[in-house]
Design a protein around this motif. Structure first.
Motif, PDB file in Angstrom:
ATOM      1  N   UNK A  78      25.557 -16.711  21.002  1.00 45.36           N
ATOM      2  CA  UNK A  78      24.623 -17.655  20.403  1.00 45.36           C
ATOM      3  C   UNK A  78      23.314 -16.944  20.029  1.00 45.36           C
ATOM      4  N   UNK A  79      22.776 -17.302  18.915  1.00 42.91           N
ATOM      5  CA  UNK A  79      21.523 -16.716  18.436  1.00 42.91           C
ATOM      6  C   UNK A  79      20.367 -17.317  19.233  1.00 42.91           C
ATOM      7  N   UNK A  80      19.416 -16.502  19.584  1.00 35.66           N
ATOM      8  CA  UNK A  80      18.255 -16.959  20.337  1.00 35.66           C
ATOM      9  C   UNK A  80      17.393 -17.869  19.459  1.00 35.66           C
ATOM     10  N   UNK A  81      17.288 -19.134  19.824  1.00 31.84           N
ATOM     11  CA  UNK A  81      16.537 -20.121  19.040  1.00 31.84           C
ATOM     12  C   UNK A  81      15.035 -19.834  19.038  1.00 31.84           C
ATOM     13  N   UNK A  82      14.565 -19.097  20.036  1.00 32.91           N
ATOM     14  CA  UNK A  82      13.144 -18.853  20.176  1.00 32.91           C
ATOM     15  C   UNK A  82      12.551 -18.137  18.959  1.00 32.91           C
ATOM     16  N   UNK A  83      13.331 -17.261  18.326  1.00 32.97           N
ATOM     17  CA  UNK A  83      12.796 -16.484  17.229  1.00 32.97           C
ATOM     18  C   UNK A  83      13.369 -16.870  15.873  1.00 32.97           C
ATOM     19  N   UNK A  84      14.079 -17.979  15.817  1.00 37.22           N
ATOM     20  CA  UNK A  84      14.589 -18.429  14.520  1.00 37.22           C
ATOM     21  C   UNK A  84      13.494 -19.198  13.790  1.00 37.22           C
ATOM     22  N   UNK A  85      13.408 -18.986  12.521  1.00 39.05           N
ATOM     23  CA  UNK A  85      12.388 -19.673  11.734  1.00 39.05           C
ATOM     24  C   UNK A  85      12.961 -20.982  11.211  1.00 39.05           C
ATOM     25  N   UNK A  86      13.095 -21.938  12.110  1.00 39.77           N
ATOM     26  CA  UNK A  86      13.628 -23.244  11.749  1.00 39.77           C
ATOM     27  C   UNK A  86      12.580 -24.308  12.042  1.00 39.77           C
ATOM     28  N   UNK A  87      12.817 -25.485  11.542  1.00 30.84           N
ATOM     29  CA  UNK A  87      11.940 -26.630  11.818  1.00 30.84           C
ATOM     30  C   UNK A  87      12.851 -27.814  12.121  1.00 30.84           C
ATOM     31  N   UNK A  88      13.267 -27.881  13.385  1.00 32.75           N
ATOM     32  CA  UNK A  88      14.256 -28.867  13.805  1.00 32.75           C
ATOM     33  C   UNK A  88      13.626 -30.224  14.084  1.00 32.75           C
ATOM     34  N   UNK A  89      14.481 -31.200  14.259  1.00 36.51           N
ATOM     35  CA  UNK A  89      14.051 -32.571  14.544  1.00 36.51           C
ATOM     36  C   UNK A  89      13.213 -32.633  15.829  1.00 36.51           C
ATOM     37  N   UNK A  90      13.566 -31.843  16.826  1.00 40.10           N
ATOM     38  CA  UNK A  90      12.836 -31.864  18.102  1.00 40.10           C
ATOM     39  C   UNK A  90      11.386 -31.407  17.936  1.00 40.10           C
ATOM     40  N   UNK A  91      11.115 -30.644  16.896  1.00 40.44           N
ATOM     41  CA  UNK A  91       9.765 -30.133  16.670  1.00 40.44           C
ATOM     42  C   UNK A  91       8.891 -31.110  15.887  1.00 40.44           C
ATOM     43  N   UNK A  92       9.479 -32.178  15.402  1.00 40.19           N
ATOM     44  CA  UNK A  92       8.724 -33.169  14.637  1.00 40.19           C
ATOM     45  C   UNK A  92       8.213 -34.248  15.575  1.00 40.19           C
ATOM     46  N   UNK A  93       6.991 -34.627  15.392  1.00 45.10           N
ATOM     47  CA  UNK A  93       6.376 -35.654  16.222  1.00 45.10           C
ATOM     48  C   UNK A  93       6.679 -37.008  15.611  1.00 45.10           C
ATOM     49  N   UNK A  94       7.582 -37.753  16.231  1.00 46.54           N
ATOM     50  CA  UNK A  94       8.015 -39.043  15.704  1.00 46.54           C
ATOM     51  C   UNK A  94       7.692 -40.184  16.649  1.00 46.54           C
ATOM     52  N   UNK A  95       7.465 -39.890  17.913  1.00 52.74           N
ATOM     53  CA  UNK A  95       7.255 -40.911  18.926  1.00 52.74           C
ATOM     54  C   UNK A  95       5.954 -41.678  18.675  1.00 52.74           C
ATOM     55  N   UNK A  96       6.059 -42.986  18.534  1.00 55.98           N
ATOM     56  CA  UNK A  96       4.884 -43.835  18.309  1.00 55.98           C
ATOM     57  C   UNK A  96       3.907 -43.717  19.476  1.00 55.98           C
ATOM     58  N   UNK A  97       4.448 -43.634  20.678  1.00 49.12           N
ATOM     59  CA  UNK A  97       3.618 -43.514  21.875  1.00 49.12           C
ATOM     60  C   UNK A  97       2.802 -42.221  21.847  1.00 49.12           C
ATOM     61  N   UNK A  98       3.465 -41.112  21.511  1.00 47.38           N
ATOM     62  CA  UNK A  98       2.757 -39.834  21.439  1.00 47.38           C
ATOM     63  C   UNK A  98       1.769 -39.789  20.274  1.00 47.38           C
ATOM     64  N   UNK A  99       2.123 -40.401  19.149  1.00 50.35           N
ATOM     65  CA  UNK A  99       1.201 -40.441  18.011  1.00 50.35           C
ATOM     66  C   UNK A  99      -0.070 -41.208  18.362  1.00 50.35           C
ATOM     67  N   UNK A 100       0.079 -42.371  18.985  1.00 49.95           N
ATOM     68  CA  UNK A 100      -1.091 -43.153  19.395  1.00 49.95           C
ATOM     69  C   UNK A 100      -1.948 -42.371  20.382  1.00 49.95           C
ATOM     70  N   UNK A 101      -1.292 -41.715  21.324  1.00 52.98           N
ATOM     71  CA  UNK A 101      -2.002 -40.919  22.317  1.00 52.98           C
ATOM     72  C   UNK A 101      -2.777 -39.778  21.650  1.00 52.98           C
ATOM     73  N   UNK A 102      -2.139 -39.113  20.698  1.00 56.87           N
ATOM     74  CA  UNK A 102      -2.773 -37.992  19.997  1.00 56.87           C
ATOM     75  C   UNK A 102      -4.023 -38.433  19.252  1.00 56.87           C
ATOM     76  N   UNK A 103      -3.939 -39.528  18.509  1.00 58.18           N
ATOM     77  CA  UNK A 103      -5.077 -39.927  17.683  1.00 58.18           C
ATOM     78  C   UNK A 103      -6.150 -40.668  18.473  1.00 58.18           C
ATOM     79  N   UNK A 104      -5.831 -41.190  19.648  1.00 55.06           N
ATOM     80  CA  UNK A 104      -6.852 -41.848  20.474  1.00 55.06           C
ATOM     81  C   UNK A 104      -7.548 -40.870  21.408  1.00 55.06           C
TER      82      UNK A 104
END
Length: 138
Positions: free
Chosen positions: A1-27
């Motif tokens: 398996x290729x080491x994900x740490x150094x792959x230049x990808x932008x996966x779903x897990x890296x996107x901030x989608x959680x409403x709870x986290x978004x509210x927390x971030x902007x407040x």
């Protein structure tokens, strides 16, 4: 398996989608402006497979046409994807938890990719300078 740490990808897990986290971030998050970006960030204690989650925003008020907004978001996403590993993840302290990161485009023009990449790198450098002193005092 290729080491994900150094792959230049932008996966779903890296996107901030959680409403709870978004509210927390902007407040509760801190922010700074480095034209053409306004950056908001916050460290939270949450378990995740990634070190940081990011949301990219281009305002509808300034860019009425979706084509223009999507073009800018695509360029910012690509610049982030190519530079996140070296400029953001490696210098990031591992003991502070998950980083919630918001990149808001506040510029008035549609800039070329090279300009956006250069400014995003400067933004990462400024972000590192802001969080490094906090690490020393703890």
């Amino acid at each position: 398996m290729i080491n994900q740490k150094y792959m230049y990808t932008f996966r779903k897990e890296e996107r901030l989608c959680s409403r709870k986290h978004l509210d927390l971030l902007f407040k509760n998050g801190s922010s700074f402006l480095l034209y053409p970006f306004r950056i908001s960030y916050l460290f939270v204690d949450a378990s995740a497979d990634v070190q940081a989650q990011v949301v990219i925003n281009v305002p509808k008020r300034r860019y009425k046409r979706a084509v223009d907004r999507n073009l800018l978001k695509r360029r910012i996403r690509e610049a982030y994807r190519l530079n996140k590993q070296d400029k953001l993840y490696l210098p990031l302290p591992t003991d502070r938890g998950l980083l919630l990161f918001s990149i808001q485009f506040v510029g008035k023009n549609k800039y070329e990719f090279a300009f956006i990449e250069k400014k995003l790198n400067a933004t990462f450098k400024r972000f590192q300078n802001l969080i490094q002193p906090d690490e020393i005092h703890q």
